[in-house]
Design a protein around this motif. Structure first.
Motif, PDB file in Angstrom:
ATOM      1  N   SER A  58      37.351 -19.401 -15.524  1.00 18.03           N
ATOM      2  CA  SER A  58      37.602 -18.521 -14.382  1.00 18.03           C
ATOM      3  C   SER A  58      38.840 -17.687 -14.712  1.00 18.03           C
ATOM      4  O   SER A  58      39.646 -18.041 -15.558  1.00 18.03           O
ATOM      5  CB  SER A  58      37.827 -19.337 -13.107  1.00 18.03           C
ATOM      6  N   GLY A  59      38.965 -16.603 -14.060  1.00 19.53           N
ATOM      7  CA  GLY A  59      40.108 -15.726 -14.263  1.00 19.53           C
ATOM      8  C   GLY A  59      39.827 -14.376 -13.658  1.00 19.53           C
ATOM      9  O   GLY A  59      38.686 -13.906 -13.660  1.00 19.53           O
ATOM     10  N   LYS A  60      40.844 -13.761 -13.137  1.00 16.50           N
ATOM     11  CA  LYS A  60      40.693 -12.468 -12.479  1.00 16.50           C
ATOM     12  C   LYS A  60      41.539 -11.379 -13.141  1.00 16.50           C
ATOM     13  O   LYS A  60      41.472 -10.227 -12.747  1.00 16.50           O
ATOM     14  CB  LYS A  60      41.116 -12.571 -11.005  1.00 16.50           C
ATOM     15  N   GLU A  61      42.339 -11.735 -14.126  1.00 16.14           N
ATOM     16  CA  GLU A  61      43.234 -10.770 -14.740  1.00 16.14           C
ATOM     17  C   GLU A  61      42.452  -9.696 -15.500  1.00 16.14           C
ATOM     18  O   GLU A  61      41.408  -9.963 -16.075  1.00 16.14           O
ATOM     19  CB  GLU A  61      44.210 -11.449 -15.714  1.00 16.14           C
ATOM     20  N   VAL A  62      43.004  -8.492 -15.479  1.00 20.57           N
ATOM     21  CA  VAL A  62      42.471  -7.378 -16.244  1.00 20.57           C
ATOM     22  C   VAL A  62      43.446  -7.145 -17.391  1.00 20.57           C
ATOM     23  O   VAL A  62      44.663  -7.185 -17.212  1.00 20.57           O
ATOM     24  CB  VAL A  62      42.349  -6.110 -15.373  1.00 20.57           C
ATOM     25  N   TYR A  63      42.918  -6.900 -18.583  1.00 20.40           N
ATOM     26  CA  TYR A  63      43.727  -6.733 -19.783  1.00 20.40           C
ATOM     27  C   TYR A  63      43.609  -5.302 -20.296  1.00 20.40           C
ATOM     28  O   TYR A  63      42.505  -4.757 -20.345  1.00 20.40           O
ATOM     29  CB  TYR A  63      43.249  -7.681 -20.886  1.00 20.40           C
TER      30      TYR A  63
ATOM     31  N   GLU B 298      44.723  -3.211  -8.797  1.00 21.11           N
ATOM     32  CA  GLU B 298      44.288  -2.432  -7.635  1.00 21.11           C
ATOM     33  C   GLU B 298      45.316  -1.363  -7.287  1.00 21.11           C
ATOM     34  O   GLU B 298      44.960  -0.236  -6.935  1.00 21.11           O
ATOM     35  CB  GLU B 298      44.059  -3.357  -6.442  1.00 21.11           C
ATOM     36  N   ARG B 299      46.593  -1.693  -7.411  1.00 19.71           N
ATOM     37  CA  ARG B 299      47.659  -0.724  -7.144  1.00 19.71           C
ATOM     38  C   ARG B 299      47.537   0.465  -8.094  1.00 19.71           C
ATOM     39  O   ARG B 299      47.665   1.616  -7.691  1.00 19.71           O
ATOM     40  CB  ARG B 299      49.023  -1.405  -7.295  1.00 19.71           C
ATOM     41  N   ILE B 300      47.271   0.191  -9.370  1.00 14.11           N
ATOM     42  CA  ILE B 300      47.084   1.260 -10.354  1.00 14.11           C
ATOM     43  C   ILE B 300      45.843   2.075  -9.985  1.00 14.11           C
ATOM     44  O   ILE B 300      45.855   3.304 -10.000  1.00 14.11           O
ATOM     45  CB  ILE B 300      46.931   0.684 -11.772  1.00 14.11           C
ATOM     46  N   PHE B 301      44.789   1.390  -9.652  1.00 13.61           N
ATOM     47  CA  PHE B 301      43.518   2.020  -9.296  1.00 13.61           C
ATOM     48  C   PHE B 301      43.701   2.985  -8.123  1.00 13.61           C
ATOM     49  O   PHE B 301      43.146   4.073  -8.113  1.00 13.61           O
ATOM     50  CB  PHE B 301      42.553   0.899  -8.909  1.00 13.61           C
TER      51      PHE B 301
ATOM     52  N   LEU C 186      54.009   0.417 -12.197  1.00 10.08           N
ATOM     53  CA  LEU C 186      52.550   0.406 -12.109  1.00 10.08           C
ATOM     54  C   LEU C 186      52.022   1.757 -11.639  1.00 10.08           C
ATOM     55  O   LEU C 186      50.998   2.230 -12.118  1.00 10.08           O
ATOM     56  CB  LEU C 186      52.083  -0.707 -11.170  1.00 10.08           C
ATOM     57  N   ILE C 187      52.729   2.389 -10.709  1.00  6.40           N
ATOM     58  CA  ILE C 187      52.322   3.717 -10.253  1.00  6.40           C
ATOM     59  C   ILE C 187      52.403   4.707 -11.410  1.00  6.40           C
ATOM     60  O   ILE C 187      51.501   5.513 -11.631  1.00  6.40           O
ATOM     61  CB  ILE C 187      53.179   4.168  -9.052  1.00  6.40           C
ATOM     62  N   LYS C 188      53.480   4.619 -12.185  1.00 10.35           N
ATOM     63  CA  LYS C 188      53.628   5.502 -13.346  1.00 10.35           C
ATOM     64  C   LYS C 188      52.503   5.259 -14.345  1.00 10.35           C
ATOM     65  O   LYS C 188      51.927   6.200 -14.887  1.00 10.35           O
ATOM     66  CB  LYS C 188      54.992   5.265 -14.003  1.00 10.35           C
ATOM     67  N   LEU C 189      52.149   4.005 -14.575  1.00  7.56           N
ATOM     68  CA  LEU C 189      51.041   3.680 -15.475  1.00  7.56           C
ATOM     69  C   LEU C 189      49.740   4.288 -14.953  1.00  7.56           C
ATOM     70  O   LEU C 189      48.941   4.809 -15.716  1.00  7.56           O
ATOM     71  CB  LEU C 189      50.899   2.166 -15.635  1.00  7.56           C
TER      72      LEU C 189
ATOM     73  N   ARG D  83      41.546   7.820 -12.327  1.00 10.71           N
ATOM     74  CA  ARG D  83      41.060   7.936 -13.708  1.00 10.71           C
ATOM     75  C   ARG D  83      40.790   6.565 -14.310  1.00 10.71           C
ATOM     76  O   ARG D  83      39.986   6.429 -15.222  1.00 10.71           O
ATOM     77  CB  ARG D  83      42.020   8.719 -14.586  1.00 10.71           C
ATOM     78  N   TRP D  84      41.414   5.518 -13.757  1.00 11.14           N
ATOM     79  CA  TRP D  84      41.157   4.160 -14.249  1.00 11.14           C
ATOM     80  C   TRP D  84      39.731   3.739 -13.927  1.00 11.14           C
ATOM     81  O   TRP D  84      39.129   2.957 -14.650  1.00 11.14           O
ATOM     82  CB  TRP D  84      42.192   3.188 -13.700  1.00 11.14           C
ATOM     83  N   ALA D  85      39.176   4.271 -12.846  1.00 12.61           N
ATOM     84  CA  ALA D  85      37.765   3.994 -12.536  1.00 12.61           C
ATOM     85  C   ALA D  85      36.880   4.535 -13.649  1.00 12.61           C
ATOM     86  O   ALA D  85      35.918   3.888 -14.061  1.00 12.61           O
ATOM     87  CB  ALA D  85      37.382   4.618 -11.195  1.00 12.61           C
TER      88      ALA D  85
END
Length: 151
Positions: A45-50, A112-115, A10-13, A120-122
């Motif tokens: 409902s759902g919280k996943e990001v795709y 959130e870990r990626i963020f 995830l950090i690499k992503l 740049r994901w923001a």
């Protein structure tokens, strides 16, 4: 704090973006959909990001007639589902696979870990939100100028 192996992916992503999507990352977080399959349903409902790896996804809204009206088309590298995550609301649209689709499906804590590792994901999310606002403005403008019967 111990970082598990999948956290490194995830950090690499976060740093490398779509270029860091490997078979291993897809195995852990990936999902495939065939054409015409519903990915998320409006009102659920759902919280996943795709994150779309490949294929085309239709953003739709269900009409009173039971048919779906296409609001937008999303392709590789684009993100969806962030609105439910950011606003803590129900899904605002139905997303349907237009072609064979490969996605990364990330839980809030994974995204959130990626963020945190790369902001740049923001900018990707801000860009997606700006495109949605522009699309809504165009639809409203077309409606009031008589170019469309649906706002």
């Amino acid at each position: 704090m111990k970082i598990e192996n999948h956290d490194y992916d995830l950090i690499k992503l976060g740093f490398e973006g779509e270029q860091a999507i490997t078979q291993q990352l897809f195995f852990k977080y990936g999902k495939t959909y065939e054409p015409k399959k519903i990915i998320v349903r409006e009102g659920d409902s759902g919280k996943e990001v795709y994150i779309i790896i490949s294929g085309m996804v239709l953003v739709t809204e269900r009409q009173i007639s039971g048919q779906y009206r296409v609001l937008n088309r999303l392709g590789p590298g684009e993100i969806f589902g962030e609105m439910a995550l950011l606003e803590n609301e129900l899904r605002s649209a139905t997303l349907i696979a237009a072609t064979d689709v490969k996605l990364l499906v990330l839980a809030p804590e994974q995204f959130e870990r990626i963020f945190q590792t790369h902001p740049r994901w923001a900018f990707k999310i801000i860009g997606a939100l700006c495109r949605r606002i522009q699309s809504a403005f165009t639809q409203i403008s077309n409606y009031y100028s008589g170019k469309s019967d649906v706002p």
